[in-house]
Motif scaffolding. Structure first.
Motif: not given
Length: 309
Positions: A134-158
Motif C-alpha cells: 500500500k503506502n508502506n514501502i519506501p520508494e527511491y528513484q521510482g523503485q520500491r525498496v524492501y527491508w531485506n535490502e538493508y538488513l544490516e541497518e534493520f538488525l542494528n536498529g532492532f
C-alpha cells in the motif's frame, strides 16, 4: 531522497519492530504502516498491547496459534511469517507491515457485472491483480525498496532498541514515571479470531442462497463459526465468545472484543469470563521485559534473518 534516508529508514524500522515485539503488539499489516520520509509510521494502535490467554482456555478451542513463533517478532505482523503460512490467523506473507519482496501481490478471479444498466446485463468473471503493498514501502528513484535490502541497518536498529530496553529494565519495571504506566486501565482491542475470517464469512452471507430466511442466515453463520468450538462443552462460559460473535455478525458487524489493559477478564455481550487471560496487557509487558536476554535477542535476530532470506 537518497540512500542515507533509506539507511535511517530501516534502522528506525528495526527499532519499531523491537518496540512492538516488547509491547506484544499485533495486527501491523501493510495498511497500518505508512512510509514517510526517512521513517516508517505505525497507525491504528487498537492492538498496541495485548494480553496472554490462559492455557486452560486454549486446550479446547482452535483459534490462536500455539507454535514456537507466537511469542516472537512475527506476532507483530510487521514481518512475513515464513515458518507457518497456514497457521491460524496467518495472512499472506506479502501483506505484512514491512512487505515482502517475494510476494508483492496475487492474481485472482472476481465476479463483475457486464453490460451494466442494459437489458444484456450479466455477471461474468475477470482476472484482477491485488497488490499487497500500500503506502508502506519506501520508494527511491521510482523503485520500491524492501527491508531485506538493508538488513544490516534493520538488525542494528532492532538490537540497539533491545539493548536500551535491557539497560532501562529496572526503571521501566519500578519507576512511577515509567512510560508503561500510560497503558494502565486503557481500552484496547483483543483479536480472538482473525478479522479477515469474519469478513470472508460476511461476504459469503450476501449470496442469495444464504438470504432466504433469517433463521437459515443465522444457522449458516453458526455453521461457519462453530468449527473452532467443537470440543468446548455446551455449559462452558467459552460459549459466550461464540454467541458474542454470532450476535455481532447477525448485525452485519465484524465481531469486536474490547478489554481493559489492567484486567484479566474478557467481557462479552452474554457475560464476563473471569481470568480468561493468564496475564493482562501490563503483566504481559512486565513478563516480556523480565525475559529479555542475550539468548532471546539472538533468537529474534535469527528469525529476522530467516524472514529476509
Amino acid at each position: 531522497e537518497n540512500e542515507e534516508f533509506l539507511k535511517d529508514y530501516y534502522t528506525r524500522a528495526g527499532y519499531l519492530l523491537c518496540l512492538t515485539y516488547f509491547l506484544n503488539s499485533c495486527d501491523y499489516h501493510c495498511e497500518n504502516v505508512i512510509s514517510n520520509g526517512n521513517s516508517p509510521v505505525l497507525i491504528d494502535h487498537e492492538t498496541i498491547v495485548q494480553p496472554k490467554v490462559a492455557t486452560e482456555f486454549l486446550e479446547n478451542v482452535k483459534i490462536l496459534s500455539s507454535n514456537a513463533t507466537e511469542d516472537s517478532v512475527l506476532r507483530t505482523m510487521l514481518l512475513p511469517n515464513v515458518y507457518s503460512k497456514s497457521a491460524p490467523g496467518s495472512i499472506p506473507s506479502g501483506m505484512c507491515g514491512y512487505g515482502w519482496e517475494k510476494e508483492q501481490g496475487i492474481f485472482g478471479l472476481v465476479k463483475v457485472g457486464k453490460n451494466r444498466f442494459t437489458e444484456n446485463w450479466k455477471m461474468g468473471a475477470k482476472f484482477v491483480q491485488e497488490d499487497y503493498f500500500k503506502n508502506n514501502i519506501p520508494e527511491y528513484q521510482g523503485q520500491r525498496v524492501y527491508w531485506n535490502e538493508y538488513l544490516e541497518e534493520f538488525l542494528n536498529g532492532f538490537e540497539s532498541c533491545y539493548r536500551l530496553l535491557i539497560s532501562k529494565r529496572k526503571f521501566l519495571l519500578e519507576s512511577q514515571s515509567s512510560p508503561l504506566t500510560s497503558f494502565k486501565n486503557c481500552k484496547v482491542r483483543f483479536i480472538w479470531r482473525p478479522t479477515y475470517i469474519y469478513a470472508k464469512i460476511l461476504e459469503k452471507m450476501k449470496l442469495p442462497k444464504n438470504l432466504k430466511t433469517i433463521e437459515a442466515y443465522e444457522q449458516k453463520i453458526r455453521d461457519y463459526l462453530c468449527v473452532a468450538f467443537k470440543k468446548v462443552p455446551k455449559d462452558s462460559n467459552l460459549q459466550w465468545i461464540y454467541e458474542h460473535e454470532v450476535a455481532q455478525m447477525m448485525r452485519g458487524d465484524i465481531p469486536y472484543f474490547e478489554i481493559n489493559t489492567s484486567s484479566r477478564d474478557l467481557v462479552t455481550e452474554f457475560g464476563t469470563i473471569k481470568d480468561f487471560f493468564q496475564l493482562n496487557c501490563l503483566e504481559n509487558i512486565d513478563y516480556k521485559l523480565k525475559r529479555l536476554s542475550e539468548d532471546d535477542l539472538n533468537f529474534q535476530k535469527n528469525i529476522i534473518i530467516d524472514c529476509a532470506s
